[in-house]
Design an enzyme around this catalytic site. Structure first.
Site, short mmCIF file in Angstrom:
data_model
loop_
_atom_site.label_atom_id
_atom_site.label_comp_id
_atom_site.label_asym_id
_atom_site.label_seq_id
_atom_site.Cartn_x
_atom_site.Cartn_y
_atom_site.Cartn_z
N TRP A 154 0.87 -1.19 0.00
CA TRP A 154 0.00 0.00 0.00
C TRP A 154 0.90 1.23 0.00
O TRP A 154 1.81 1.33 0.84
CB TRP A 154 -0.87 -0.05 1.27
CG TRP A 154 -1.86 1.05 1.40
CD1 TRP A 154 -2.68 1.54 0.43
CD2 TRP A 154 -2.14 1.80 2.59
NE1 TRP A 154 -3.47 2.54 0.95
CE2 TRP A 154 -3.15 2.73 2.27
CE3 TRP A 154 -1.64 1.78 3.90
CZ2 TRP A 154 -3.67 3.61 3.21
CZ3 TRP A 154 -2.16 2.66 4.83
CH2 TRP A 154 -3.16 3.57 4.47
N ASP A 235 -0.60 -5.45 9.53
CA ASP A 235 -1.62 -4.50 9.11
C ASP A 235 -2.83 -5.32 8.68
O ASP A 235 -2.77 -6.05 7.68
CB ASP A 235 -1.07 -3.67 7.94
CG ASP A 235 -2.07 -2.64 7.44
OD1 ASP A 235 -3.22 -2.60 7.94
OD2 ASP A 235 -1.71 -1.87 6.52
N LYS A 270 -13.20 -0.90 6.25
CA LYS A 270 -13.70 -1.70 5.12
C LYS A 270 -14.73 -2.72 5.59
O LYS A 270 -15.80 -2.83 5.00
CB LYS A 270 -12.55 -2.46 4.42
CG LYS A 270 -11.30 -1.66 4.17
CD LYS A 270 -11.53 -0.58 3.12
CE LYS A 270 -10.60 0.58 3.30
NZ LYS A 270 -9.20 0.34 3.34
N1 PMP Z 1 -3.73 -0.70 5.40
C1 PMP Z 1 -4.05 -1.05 4.16
C2 PMP Z 1 -3.33 -2.19 3.52
C3 PMP Z 1 -5.04 -0.36 3.47
O1 PMP Z 1 -5.34 -0.70 2.23
C4 PMP Z 1 -5.69 0.72 4.10
C5 PMP Z 1 -6.78 1.51 3.43
N2 PMP Z 1 -6.69 1.68 2.10
C6 PMP Z 1 -5.32 1.04 5.40
C7 PMP Z 1 -4.34 0.31 6.03
C8 PMP Z 1 -5.91 2.22 6.15
O2 PMP Z 1 -7.23 2.16 6.41
P1 PMP Z 1 -8.03 3.39 7.02
O3 PMP Z 1 -8.87 3.91 5.92
O4 PMP Z 1 -8.79 2.76 8.13
O5 PMP Z 1 -7.05 4.38 7.53
#
Ligand code: PMP
Length: 414
Positions: A154, A235, A270
């Protein structure tokens, strides 16, 4: 004259000249221009495209077959309960909603681990907040340590750790051309890691590739962390969107059972569809209960210096859902429906073209296509198919109807 009267009387000067004026005029000169966020640009381009058959596979939010990202049923009901019952908006404190974190720990870590006195947790603003708080904690605890992240990962991972002052190093993870994890490459690169370094891992539903380590590979990672003294930092942002709530947490729980020091950054954004409410949590497992208390004190003092306390509403919604058995069951049911939709779309895409068979084997919202930036631009221009520049697609952006159009647009480029 009182100060107040003086203010009233004095004309407001256009500018005040003083010895510091030149300094002030250069106050922000140290800042460099920043590139615009690519995905946000993609949203604007997609919006401006008049073609009705256009397909948006860019932004990483769940979509239903009508292309909408609805509020989940249990969330709506929990919000009604909160609206009727909440009688104060007074401060909660730096740890946020304690009952939320306790109930969520059982979902993420399972009942046995959630009861461990060596594990401490706090509510955070989203998974991003959890990652950042964990990064700050590590920067305090081990300022010389490096964080190892996979290639690709990410895009926010590297800046989050770098902004906290840690050095970020990359290990091989995924071979796009072969559509498989390069596990040997990963292990080979991690041989360079020093004791006390941090290894960032996606607990499930890898973003951007969807590729999952096998059970044996997870075991090998646990052994590698134990042998080399690496701190596993998981994560977990998509629990329940891969193979199921329990299944998607197995690797994380195994690491917590196998290793004395582990960190978990969790996002509810999510799996509860709460994106803009910013709902997350950070858990840290310490080698002993006394260290755990010190870790907790540091998490709270760091949180106070960054956001003081997390926003309440989203976490209160999650707590309310988890407190009410019928809401909890309905949430789990709707999450199942979301996961089934994603996995059915994966199978539908794979069935259209044998070269896309890997998509059915992978999990979560994302897949990475073996295409370059030129192909991505061509698909956008010729077929109205929008995806990130690196070929990442959000599977949930497809519908049963547009899969053939998508595969036909993609086929000449793979
Ligand atoms: N980690 C990963 C791998 C993600 O894809 C995301 C969101 N795209 C997050 C963390 C962060 O999520 P949040 O929207 O809750 O900050």
């Amino acid at each position: 004259m009182t100060d107040h009267a003086l203010l009233d009387a004095a004309p407001v000067p256009a500018s005040v000249l003083g010895r510091g004026t030149a300094t002030l005029q250069n106050a922000f000169a140290g800042l460099l221009e920043q590139p615009a966020d690519g995905l946000l640009g993609l949203i604007a381009l997609h919006r401006a495209d008049p073609r009705p058959e256009k397909i948006d596979l860019g932004v990483g939010v769940f979509r239903n077959d009508a292309g909408a990202t609805p509020v989940m049923r249990a969330v709506k009901e929990a919000e009604e309960i909160l609206l009727g019952s909440q009688d104060t908006k007074s401060y909660l404190g730096a740890e946020g909603d304690v009952a939320y974190a306790e109930l969520l720990a059982e979902i993420a870590l399972g009942r046995a681990l959630a009861g461990s006195e060596r594990i401490v947790g706090v509510q955070t603003p989203g998974g991003t907040g959890a990652l950042r708080l964990g990064a700050e904690l590590l920067a305090r605890a081990r300022p010389q340590a490096s964080v190892w992240i996979g290639n690709p990962t990410w895009p926010n991972h590297a800046p989050i750790f770098a902004e906290a002052g840690l050095s970020v190093k990359t290990h091989r993870f995924y071979d796009v051309a072969r559509a498989t994890i390069d596990f040997d490459g990963m292990v080979h690169d991690l041989a360079q890691a020093a004791p006390g370094d941090i290894l960032l891992l996606h607990g499930c539903c890898h973003n951007p590739t969807g590729a999952a380590l096998s059970n044996e590979e997870w075991q090998a990672i646990a052994s590698l962390c134990a042998d080399r003294g690496l701190i596993a930092f998981v994560d977990l942002a998509y629990q329940g969107l891969g193979d199921g709530l329990e299944e998607d947490a197995q690797a994380t729980r195994m690491l917590f059972e196998a290793l004395p020091a582990v960190i978990l950054a969790y996002s509810c954004d999510k799996n509860f569809g709460l994106y803009r409410e910013r709902v997350g949590a950070l858990w840290v497992q310490a080698p002993g209960t006394q260290v755990a208390a010190t870790v907790r004190g540091n998490m709270l003092s760091l949180a106070r210096g960054i956001w003081s306390m997390p926003p309440d509403h989203g976490a209160a919604v999650v707590r309310t859902i988890l407190e009410h058995p019928e809401l909890r069951a309905d949430w789990a049911r709707e999450l199942d429906e979301m996961r089934h939709r994603i996995n059915l779309l994966r199978q539908t895409v794979a069935a259209q073209d044998s070269r896309l068979g890997f998509i059915a084997r992978q999990r979560g919202m994302f897949a990475m296509l073996p295409v370059d930036g030129v192909a991505v631009a061509a698909m956008r221009r010729d077929n109205g198919i929008y995806m990130a520049g690196n070929g990442r697609i959000n599977i949930a952006g497809l519908t049963a109807q547009n899969v053939p159009l998508f595969v036909a647009g993609l086929a000449p480029h793979i």
